[in-house]
Design a protein around this motif. Structure first.
Motif: not given
Ligand SMILES: [Zn+2]
Length: 140
Positions: A39-43, A45-53
């Protein structure tokens, strides 16, 4: 089997039941932790904290924040259970008057961040002061 053996056998089966329960709880916790990580990984990505590399420190920082949040939740539950299992009366350490205890929330700075814990406090009408009961005396 004499009476003593029966008592020992009873203790062993109780220990076996405790061990089986602990094993089930460990498996459940592992499953929940894996789910929380998903869920943390999905979140992220969803909230845009982690994107690309992203830089690894960003991944590590978010993961660590989740660990700290879990730590605070566990601390709160452990303290709430202690407060709930504690006696409802205690002697004032100053004058010995038996006083009713009431739950009180306290914000604590833990190594994993601020958290609100519940603890018991007594208000002595004679001394007109509050006190924290000695939990060691109650066997806690
Ligand atoms: Zn007192």
């Amino acid at each position: 089997m004499d009476g003593r053996e029966a008592v020992l056998a009873g203790k062993n089966s109780s220990a076996a039941a405790d061990s089986a329960k602990a094993e089930k709880l460990r498996e459940r916790l592992d499953r929940l932790l894996r789910e929380a990580a998903d869920v943390e990984v999905e979140l992220s990505r969803a909230d845009g904290t982690i994107k690309g590399v992203p830089h690894y420190s960003l991944i590590e920082g978010r993961a660590h924040e989740l660990g700290k949040q879990l730590s605070r939740e566990v601390q709160q539950r452990q303290m709430n259970e202690l407060a709930a299992s504690h006696a409802t009366m205690a002697k004032c350490p100053q004058c010995g008057t038996r006083c009713a205890l009431r739950p009180q929330n306290r914000t604590v700075k833990s190594v994993d961040g601020d958290t609100t814990l519940q603890e018991l406090v007594g208000d002595c009408p004679r001394c007109r002061r509050s006190f924290f009961p000695d939990t060691r005396a109650a066997g806690l």
